[in-house]
Write a protein that holds these residues in place. Structure first.
Motif, PDB file in Angstrom:
ATOM      1  N   TYR A 149       0.823  -1.210   0.000  1.00 17.86           N
ATOM      2  CA  TYR A 149       0.000   0.000   0.000  1.00 17.86           C
ATOM      3  C   TYR A 149       0.857   1.261   0.000  1.00 17.86           C
ATOM      4  CZ  TYR A 149      -4.467  -2.384   0.532  1.00 17.86           C
ATOM      5  OH  TYR A 149      -5.591  -3.143   0.305  1.00 17.86           O
ATOM      6  N   TYR A 200      -1.777   2.772   8.196  1.00 19.37           N
ATOM      7  CA  TYR A 200      -2.883   3.099   7.284  1.00 19.37           C
ATOM      8  C   TYR A 200      -3.543   4.435   7.613  1.00 19.37           C
ATOM      9  CZ  TYR A 200      -2.437  -1.760   5.903  1.00 19.37           C
ATOM     10  OH  TYR A 200      -1.944  -2.953   5.445  1.00 19.37           O
ATOM     11  N   LEU A 240      -7.953   1.957  -0.321  1.00 15.09           N
ATOM     12  CA  LEU A 240      -7.567   0.706   0.318  1.00 15.09           C
ATOM     13  C   LEU A 240      -8.320  -0.475  -0.288  1.00 15.09           C
ATOM     14  CD1 LEU A 240      -7.425   1.894   4.033  1.00 15.09           C
ATOM     15  CD2 LEU A 240      -5.478   1.278   2.585  1.00 15.09           C
TER      16      LEU A 240
END
Length: 236
Positions: A25, A68, A76
Protein backbone atom coordinates in the motif's frame (compact mmCIF):
# COMPACT_ATOMS: atom_id res chain seq x y z
CA UNK A 1 -23.73 -30.30 15.87
CA UNK A 2 -21.53 -29.15 13.01
CA UNK A 3 -17.74 -29.17 12.86
CA UNK A 4 -15.40 -26.49 11.52
CA UNK A 5 -11.83 -26.11 10.32
CA UNK A 6 -10.35 -22.83 11.58
CA UNK A 7 -7.45 -21.42 9.58
CA UNK A 8 -4.92 -18.70 10.33
CA UNK A 9 -3.70 -16.91 7.19
CA UNK A 10 -0.22 -15.31 7.16
CA UNK A 11 2.47 -17.93 7.66
CA UNK A 12 -0.09 -20.73 7.63
CA UNK A 13 -1.61 -20.65 4.14
CA UNK A 14 0.77 -18.13 2.57
CA UNK A 15 4.25 -16.76 3.20
CA UNK A 16 3.21 -13.12 2.92
CA UNK A 17 2.82 -11.20 6.21
CA UNK A 18 1.24 -7.96 7.45
CA UNK A 19 4.41 -5.93 6.89
CA UNK A 20 4.54 -7.03 3.25
CA UNK A 21 0.92 -5.91 2.83
CA UNK A 22 1.67 -2.52 4.42
CA UNK A 23 4.63 -2.09 2.10
CA UNK A 24 2.44 -2.75 -0.95
CA UNK A 25 0.00 0.00 0.00
CA UNK A 26 2.85 2.39 0.81
CA UNK A 27 4.49 1.80 -2.58
CA UNK A 28 1.25 2.42 -4.45
CA UNK A 29 0.18 5.79 -3.09
CA UNK A 30 -1.05 8.17 -5.81
CA UNK A 31 1.56 10.76 -4.78
CA UNK A 32 5.11 9.73 -5.65
CA UNK A 33 6.55 11.82 -2.82
CA UNK A 34 4.10 10.38 -0.31
CA UNK A 35 4.71 6.88 -1.63
CA UNK A 36 8.46 7.17 -1.06
CA UNK A 37 7.84 8.63 2.40
CA UNK A 38 5.36 5.92 3.42
CA UNK A 39 7.52 3.09 2.07
CA UNK A 40 10.58 4.43 3.89
CA UNK A 41 8.56 4.52 7.12
CA UNK A 42 7.58 0.88 6.65
CA UNK A 43 11.21 -0.15 6.07
CA UNK A 44 12.42 1.74 9.14
CA UNK A 45 9.72 0.18 11.29
CA UNK A 46 10.62 -3.43 10.41
CA UNK A 47 13.07 -4.01 13.34
CA UNK A 48 10.53 -2.60 15.82
CA UNK A 49 7.70 -4.68 14.34
CA UNK A 50 9.85 -7.80 14.49
CA UNK A 51 10.54 -7.19 18.18
CA UNK A 52 6.89 -6.46 18.94
CA UNK A 53 5.80 -9.65 17.17
CA UNK A 54 8.10 -11.69 19.39
CA UNK A 55 6.77 -9.94 22.49
CA UNK A 56 3.05 -9.53 21.74
CA UNK A 57 1.03 -10.10 18.56
CA UNK A 58 -1.61 -7.67 19.89
CA UNK A 59 0.91 -4.83 20.22
CA UNK A 60 2.33 -5.75 16.83
CA UNK A 61 -1.10 -5.35 15.25
CA UNK A 62 -1.86 -2.07 17.04
CA UNK A 63 1.42 -0.53 15.91
CA UNK A 64 1.42 -1.91 12.37
CA UNK A 65 -2.13 -0.77 11.56
CA UNK A 66 -1.11 2.82 12.29
CA UNK A 67 0.58 2.75 8.89
CA UNK A 68 -2.88 3.10 7.28
CA UNK A 69 -3.70 6.35 9.07
CA UNK A 70 -4.82 9.00 6.59
CA UNK A 71 -5.53 6.56 3.74
CA UNK A 72 -8.94 6.73 2.05
CA UNK A 73 -11.28 3.75 2.30
CA UNK A 74 -11.89 3.62 -1.48
CA UNK A 75 -8.15 3.53 -2.16
CA UNK A 76 -7.57 0.71 0.32
CA UNK A 77 -10.43 -1.36 -1.08
CA UNK A 78 -9.53 -0.54 -4.68
CA UNK A 79 -5.97 -1.83 -4.28
CA UNK A 80 -7.05 -5.07 -2.58
CA UNK A 81 -7.47 -7.04 -5.83
CA UNK A 82 -4.05 -5.90 -7.07
CA UNK A 83 -2.54 -6.79 -3.69
CA UNK A 84 -3.95 -10.27 -4.08
CA UNK A 85 -2.73 -10.81 -7.64
CA UNK A 86 0.73 -9.28 -7.17
CA UNK A 87 1.62 -10.23 -3.59
CA UNK A 88 -0.75 -12.67 -1.90
CA UNK A 89 -1.57 -15.19 -4.63
CA UNK A 90 2.10 -15.91 -5.54
CA UNK A 91 2.88 -16.52 -1.85
CA UNK A 92 0.29 -19.29 -1.34
CA UNK A 93 1.97 -22.47 -0.09
CA UNK A 94 1.86 -25.43 -2.52
CA UNK A 95 -0.42 -27.63 -0.41
CA UNK A 96 -2.69 -24.92 1.04
CA UNK A 97 -5.57 -25.32 -1.41
CA UNK A 98 -5.47 -29.12 -1.19
CA UNK A 99 -5.76 -28.95 2.61
CA UNK A 100 -8.73 -26.58 2.46
CA UNK A 101 -10.40 -28.76 -0.16
CA UNK A 102 -9.86 -31.82 2.04
CA UNK A 103 -11.50 -30.32 5.14
CA UNK A 104 -14.41 -29.11 3.01
CA UNK A 105 -14.87 -32.56 1.44
CA UNK A 106 -14.85 -34.13 4.90
CA UNK A 107 -17.75 -31.95 6.02
CA UNK A 108 -15.92 -29.22 7.91
CA UNK A 109 -17.07 -25.62 7.60
CA UNK A 110 -13.92 -23.73 6.57
CA UNK A 111 -13.45 -20.56 8.62
CA UNK A 112 -10.62 -18.05 8.20
CA UNK A 113 -9.59 -16.56 11.57
CA UNK A 114 -6.97 -13.89 11.00
CA UNK A 115 -5.63 -10.62 12.36
CA UNK A 116 -5.43 -9.33 8.78
CA UNK A 117 -7.82 -6.51 7.82
CA UNK A 118 -11.13 -7.26 6.13
CA UNK A 119 -10.58 -5.40 2.86
CA UNK A 120 -7.23 -7.13 2.34
CA UNK A 121 -8.46 -10.68 2.80
CA UNK A 122 -11.68 -10.50 0.74
CA UNK A 123 -10.03 -11.61 -2.55
CA UNK A 124 -8.01 -14.42 -0.98
CA UNK A 125 -11.00 -15.65 1.05
CA UNK A 126 -12.94 -15.87 -2.22
CA UNK A 127 -10.00 -17.60 -3.90
CA UNK A 128 -9.88 -20.36 -1.27
CA UNK A 129 -13.67 -20.55 -0.99
CA UNK A 130 -13.94 -19.97 2.76
CA UNK A 131 -17.41 -20.30 4.23
CA UNK A 132 -16.81 -17.64 6.87
CA UNK A 133 -14.24 -15.00 7.79
CA UNK A 134 -13.39 -13.66 11.26
CA UNK A 135 -10.91 -10.78 11.02
CA UNK A 136 -9.87 -7.29 12.11
CA UNK A 137 -11.64 -4.18 10.84
CA UNK A 138 -10.01 -0.78 10.43
CA UNK A 139 -11.72 2.29 11.88
CA UNK A 140 -12.68 5.05 9.41
CA UNK A 141 -13.89 8.60 9.99
CA UNK A 142 -15.34 10.41 6.97
CA UNK A 143 -14.00 7.48 4.88
CA UNK A 144 -10.41 8.12 6.06
CA UNK A 145 -8.54 5.53 8.14
CA UNK A 146 -7.70 6.58 11.70
CA UNK A 147 -5.03 3.90 12.08
CA UNK A 148 -7.03 2.20 14.84
CA UNK A 149 -8.84 -1.14 14.78
CA UNK A 150 -12.48 -1.57 15.71
CA UNK A 151 -12.82 -3.78 18.79
CA UNK A 152 -12.28 -6.55 19.41
CA UNK A 153 -8.66 -6.65 18.30
CA UNK A 154 -8.23 -10.15 16.90
CA UNK A 155 -4.98 -11.59 18.25
CA UNK A 156 -3.75 -14.16 20.76
CA UNK A 157 -6.45 -14.92 23.38
CA UNK A 158 -9.05 -12.85 21.55
CA UNK A 159 -8.80 -15.14 18.52
CA UNK A 160 -9.69 -18.07 20.77
CA UNK A 161 -12.55 -16.10 22.36
CA UNK A 162 -13.94 -15.13 18.94
CA UNK A 163 -13.68 -18.75 17.81
CA UNK A 164 -15.67 -19.91 20.85
CA UNK A 165 -18.31 -17.22 20.34
CA UNK A 166 -18.66 -18.24 16.71
CA UNK A 167 -19.01 -21.89 17.73
CA UNK A 168 -21.88 -21.05 20.10
CA UNK A 169 -23.66 -18.92 17.49
CA UNK A 170 -23.30 -21.49 14.71
CA UNK A 171 -23.77 -24.68 16.76
CA UNK A 172 -20.20 -25.86 16.11
CA UNK A 173 -18.78 -28.76 18.12
CA UNK A 174 -15.25 -27.59 18.96
CA UNK A 175 -14.24 -31.06 20.18
CA UNK A 176 -14.80 -32.37 16.63
CA UNK A 177 -13.28 -29.29 14.98
CA UNK A 178 -9.71 -28.55 13.90
CA UNK A 179 -7.45 -25.50 13.70
CA UNK A 180 -4.32 -24.67 11.72
CA UNK A 181 -1.69 -22.05 12.55
CA UNK A 182 2.04 -21.40 12.27
CA UNK A 183 2.51 -19.13 15.31
CA UNK A 184 2.87 -19.67 19.05
CA UNK A 185 0.65 -16.58 19.43
CA UNK A 186 -2.20 -18.84 18.27
CA UNK A 187 -1.71 -21.53 20.93
CA UNK A 188 -4.96 -20.39 22.65
CA UNK A 189 -6.86 -20.82 19.36
CA UNK A 190 -5.27 -24.20 18.68
CA UNK A 191 -6.02 -25.34 22.23
CA UNK A 192 -9.70 -24.48 21.82
CA UNK A 193 -10.38 -27.31 19.35
CA UNK A 194 -10.18 -31.08 19.51
CA UNK A 195 -7.72 -31.35 16.60
CA UNK A 196 -5.01 -28.64 16.67
CA UNK A 197 -2.40 -28.73 13.90
CA UNK A 198 0.89 -26.81 13.99
CA UNK A 199 1.18 -25.74 10.35
CA UNK A 200 4.55 -24.53 9.01
CA UNK A 201 5.34 -23.91 12.69
CA UNK A 202 7.83 -21.42 14.04
CA UNK A 203 10.44 -22.84 16.41
CA UNK A 204 8.35 -21.78 19.41
CA UNK A 205 5.21 -23.44 18.14
CA UNK A 206 7.11 -26.56 17.06
CA UNK A 207 8.33 -26.97 20.66
CA UNK A 208 4.78 -26.58 21.97
CA UNK A 209 3.44 -29.04 19.39
CA UNK A 210 6.04 -31.66 20.31
CA UNK A 211 5.28 -31.23 24.03
CA UNK A 212 1.53 -31.52 23.46
CA UNK A 213 1.80 -34.23 20.78
CA UNK A 214 0.04 -32.09 18.18
CA UNK A 215 0.42 -33.04 14.50
CA UNK A 216 2.91 -30.93 12.52
CA UNK A 217 2.08 -30.12 8.91
CA UNK A 218 4.39 -28.48 6.34
CA UNK A 219 2.40 -26.90 3.51
CA UNK A 220 5.61 -25.59 1.95
CA UNK A 221 6.42 -29.14 0.87
CA UNK A 222 4.59 -30.71 -2.06
CA UNK A 223 4.88 -34.12 -0.41
CA UNK A 224 3.43 -33.12 2.97
CA UNK A 225 1.18 -35.69 4.66
CA UNK A 226 -2.21 -34.91 6.15
CA UNK A 227 -2.63 -35.14 9.95
CA UNK A 228 -3.82 -38.59 11.12
CA UNK A 229 -7.38 -37.48 11.96
CA UNK A 230 -7.87 -36.26 8.38
CA UNK A 231 -6.12 -39.23 6.79
CA UNK A 232 -8.26 -41.71 8.72
CA UNK A 233 -11.48 -39.83 7.92
CA UNK A 234 -10.55 -39.64 4.24
CA UNK A 235 -9.93 -43.41 4.15
CA UNK A 236 -13.43 -44.21 5.40
Amino acid sequence: MKKAAFYDLAGTLLSCNLVTMHAYYARNDRSMVKSVYQFTKVLLSVPLLFGLDLYSRSLFNVFSFRAYRGMHRDRLIGLADDLFEVTLKPSIFPQAQALIDTTRDLGYRNVLVTGTLDFQIRPIALHFGFDEVICNRLEFKNHVATGRVLPPLLAENQKADSLREYAVQEDIDLAQSCAFSDSSADVPMLSAVGHPVATNPTRRLRRVALEKHWPILELRETSSKLPPFLTEAKAL
